[in-house]
Structures are given as C-alpha cells and as structure tokens.
Design a protein around this motif. Structure first.
Motif: not given
Length: 476
Positions: A372, A209, A291, A205, A214, A212
């Motif tokens: 996500d 991402f 999401g 993940g 999570q 970003k």
C-alpha cells in the motif's frame, strides 16, 4: 608533613604554593601524593614523574606511542574479522537468497557460447536470461541504499539504477552504429514502465486490497505526465519535419533540431530534480503514514537494511560492470537472433530488451504496491519513464554527438504515435489519484496490443531486408 592534598593548603606555606592554590583547579582529585617540604612546594615524586600531577600530561598518557600501537593491532584484527564476516553475509544475502538467482549461471554460459559457438541466437538468449537476475539484484541493492538516503532520494535511485541496464545496452549499441536499436529499446523501456510495470503494480495492489481503493499523490502524477508530454513534443517535431519535407537543409536541420531539443530536455530534467529534491514536500510520507495507521505500524517498523551502505554501493558497481559485459554480447547477437528466430528487430528492441531491463522496476513497483505504498510504485514506474524520456534519450543523442554517430529524435512515425497514445492513456488513468485492479488490467492489456503491433511492424530502414527474408522463407 606529608599526605594527600585536597586544595586546603596551610596558609603558612611558601608564597609559591599560595600562588598555585589560588589558580582554578584543573583536576578535581589529585591521585599522586607529594611532599610539602620543598621550597617551591613540589615534591621529589613530582620531579620524577611529572605526568602524574600535571593535567596536560594526564590527558596525553593514554595516547602514548606504545598505547597506539597495541590498540591499533587489536582494532585491526577486529576489523579484519568483521570484514570477513560482513563479506560472507553480504555475499549470501545478495547472491543466494532470491529465487530468481537460479538464472545467474546463464551469464557465464553466454560468455562461453560467444567464444566457442557461432550460433548468435543462443548467445542472445543466454545473455537475455543472464541479465534478468542481475537487473533484479541491481534493484535490490538500490533499495538497500535507499534505507540510508530517505524515500525521495530512494525513489530517484530506484529509477536511475533501474534504467542503468537500458542505458548500458544503448551505449553499446550506439558504439556499433545501431541507432535504430537504441531508439527502439529506449522507446520500449518507456512503454514497458508505463503500461506493463505500472499495470502490474496497480493490479497486484488492487488484488491485495480488494475492498479498498488505493490512493496516491495526484500532484506528483500530474507533474510526471506533463514531463512525458514534453518529451513527446520533443520527439514529435523532428518526425513531422522529416515527413513533411519542410527542412531548410535536408538531413542536417533534423539532426540539429534534435541536438538542440535534447539539451533543452536535459535542462528541464535537471530543473525537475531540483524541484523534487528541494522545493517539493516529500510525496512519499503521506502514503507511508497512512499505511502505518492502517496496519498498526507493524510492517514498516520491521523493515531494516540487510546490508550496509558501502556494501550496497560496492554491489551496485559489481552488478553494473557485469551487466555491461553481458550487454555487449547481447547487442552483438541481436541481428543474428532476429535472422535465426524469424522475429523482427523492432519486436526484440521494443518488447524483449525492455522486459529484461525493467526487471528491477517490476519487482520494486509490485512489492511497494502490495504494501500500500503506491506513491513509491508510481515514483519507480512513471518516474523511470520520465527519466528515460527526459534524460536517457537526450543523453544518448549527446553521447552520439560526441561519438560522431547521427543519433536524433526522429523515432519514425509509428513509434512516435505509439508513445503519444500511451502517454494520453496513462495520463487519463492517473488524473483521479486512485488505483484499483481494473485500471492495472487495462494497462496490461494495452501493453499486449502494443506488443502485437510491433510483432507485425516492419522498420522502414530495414524494410528491404525483411521483404527479401520473407520472400526467401515463402520459397522454402
């Protein structure tokens, strides 16, 4: 006078006709003509086929005997056609779509080698490979069933059927009196889920991402961490009691404490299920909604079940039975594989068996993390560890109690210390409620340290056996 009657009858008609008209009409349109010349206002046609007029008979006519027979035959033919089409479609989706299913033939090969060959190393290896796609497909069928149950129950189903492989292997080992294999395989399942599965989910993940951070529900993670610490407490006291030689009755007090603690842990886990299903808000919704907002609701809306609910339940039963058969061969060949490969049984039980059994968790946790949906990944990985520690281990103790096997919570000092340190590391990484690829990398590296430790670890109960084997190997 004849014609169609629309509830406007001549007032000079017979009194019985007036009485009939004064009743609230049951039908808005009367389709059958009749004569008004009869004394009681009813025609000959009405006497001949009374079902054309009376409302009760009109409703009964479509469900006559002949109508039911012809409708059922057509419906039965359609159902047969639909069932055949559904069967072949389900067979294609479950067995021929996933690339990992290329390992499916190794299961029948393990059965053949078990009957026609004396090499237990090959039987163990082929059974190990054959269980991998079955465990992954078991997770797939669980995910399909989760479409019909909702995300909260779906997370529990993923954790439950994801651990079905480990529980089946443990019960087969318990029947053979291999208590240490049961203890170490369950311990390895907890370590694998907490370090390897969660680490791979965080890492995957975080890579997808990259720009970003999570997030996940910190409250649910704290509750699971508390349950894991409670499980460590339940495993720690029998070990301390054993190594401090402070038992009232040597050997008996330790077993009695383990059985009592197991019952308490089962009650605690049942209370946790009630809390999660009834009292707690759906912990998966915030991440799913987030999401949808971030991705424009394109991915989640396109997710639809590929098989029906009953097809998913049927496949769960078939896959569980096939895993149970291969687990029997796998457990019987563990000692022979350890001797032929010169690998400690502890390493096979703690590292190799859980990696195979956790294939479903691996696939599910990584898939949801890449979408996500970290709360679901956390529910699969940490929830699975919680279920094994609070349900799987106590359940095996109770089953061993029923079978007459002295299964206890004394997992030896080395294994219990490993579990305690692992729970602390994971609890510290989860306390912020955020995830990135670096945290995932840390967890995977910790798992490599644990794997290396068990590769050089000698089980105290089998210490003499391994010392003799090492001495013989050095002579050769």
């Amino acid at each position: 006078m004849s014609g169609k009657v629309r509830f406007n009858i001549d007032p000079e008609s017979s009194p019985q006709m007036n009485k009939t008209v004064e009743k609230p009409p049951q039908l808005t349109i009367v389709h059958s003509p009749f004569e008004l010349g009869s004394p009681d206002g009813r025609s000959e046609h009405e006497f001949e086929d009374e079902s054309l007029v009376t409302p009760v008979d009109v409703t009964r006519k479509p469900i006559g005997l002949n109508g039911i027979q012809s409708f059922s035959a057509a419906e039965q033919q359609n159902m047969t056609t639909n069932l055949k089409a559904s069967f072949w479609r389900s067979l294609k989706v479950v067995l021929f779509t996933a690339k990992i299913n290329v390992l499916m033939p190794f299961g029948p090969l393990a059965v053949l080698f078990n009957h026609f060959s004396a090499d237990e190393g090959w039987v163990f290896f082929l059974s190990l490979l054959g269980i991998i796609p079955l465990a992954e497909r078991l997770g797939y069928a669980t995910e399909q069933l989760a479409f019909y149950t909702g995300p909260t129950v779906g997370g529990l189903l993923n954790a439950t059927f994801g651990n079905a492989t480990e529980l089946i292997i443990s019960i087969h080992a318990l029947k053979g009196g291999m208590i240490r294999v049961v203890q170490q395989s369950l311990l390895g399942s907890i370590l694998s889920n907490m370090l390897l599965v969660l680490g791979c989910a965080f890492f995957s993940g975080g890579i997808i991402f990259l720009n970003k951070e999570q997030v996940f529900d910190k409250g649910a993670a704290v509750v699971n961490s508390g349950l894991l610490l409670m499980a460590v407490m339940g495993l720690l006291f029998p070990v301390v009691l054993h190594y401090t030689h402070s038992e009232v009755h040597y050997g008996k007090s330790e077993l009695a404490l383990s059985r009592f603690t197991s019952c308490i842990m089962l009650v605690a886990y049942a209370s946790y299920l009630v809390y999660q299903l009834r009292c707690q808000n759906n912990s998966y919704d915030p991440v799913i909604e987030e999401g949808c907002q971030n991705e424009g609701s394109t991915d989640d809306d396109d997710e639809v079940p590929e098989i029906s609910k009953w097809e998913a339940i049927t496949w769960l039963a078939i896959l569980t039975a096939w895993i149970s058969l291969l687990s029997d061969y796998l457990v019987d060949a563990i000692q022979g594989a350890s001797a032929s490969w010169n690998i400690p049984i502890a390493f096979i039980s703690v590292i190799l068996l859980p990696i195979v059994g956790n294939a479903a968790e691996h696939a599910s946790a990584i898939m949801f993390a890449m979408k996500d949906k970290l709360d679901i990944s956390l529910g699969v990985a940490i929830g699975s560890s919680t279920q094994i520690s609070m349900f799987g281990i106590p359940f095996c103790v109770v089953v061993g109690w029923i079978m007459g096997q002295p299964m206890d919570l004394n997992f030896q000092l080395f294994e219990t210390a490993t579990l305690f340190i692992t729970v602390l590391v994971v609890a510290f990484l989860l306390q912020e409620g955020t995830s990135n690829y670096f945290k995932g990398l840390m967890l995977m590296l910790c798992y490599l340290i644990v794997a290396a430790s068990f590769y050089v670890h000698v089980d105290p109960s089998l210490g003499k056996f391994f010392c003799i084997r090492c001495f013989l190997n050095s002579i050769k």
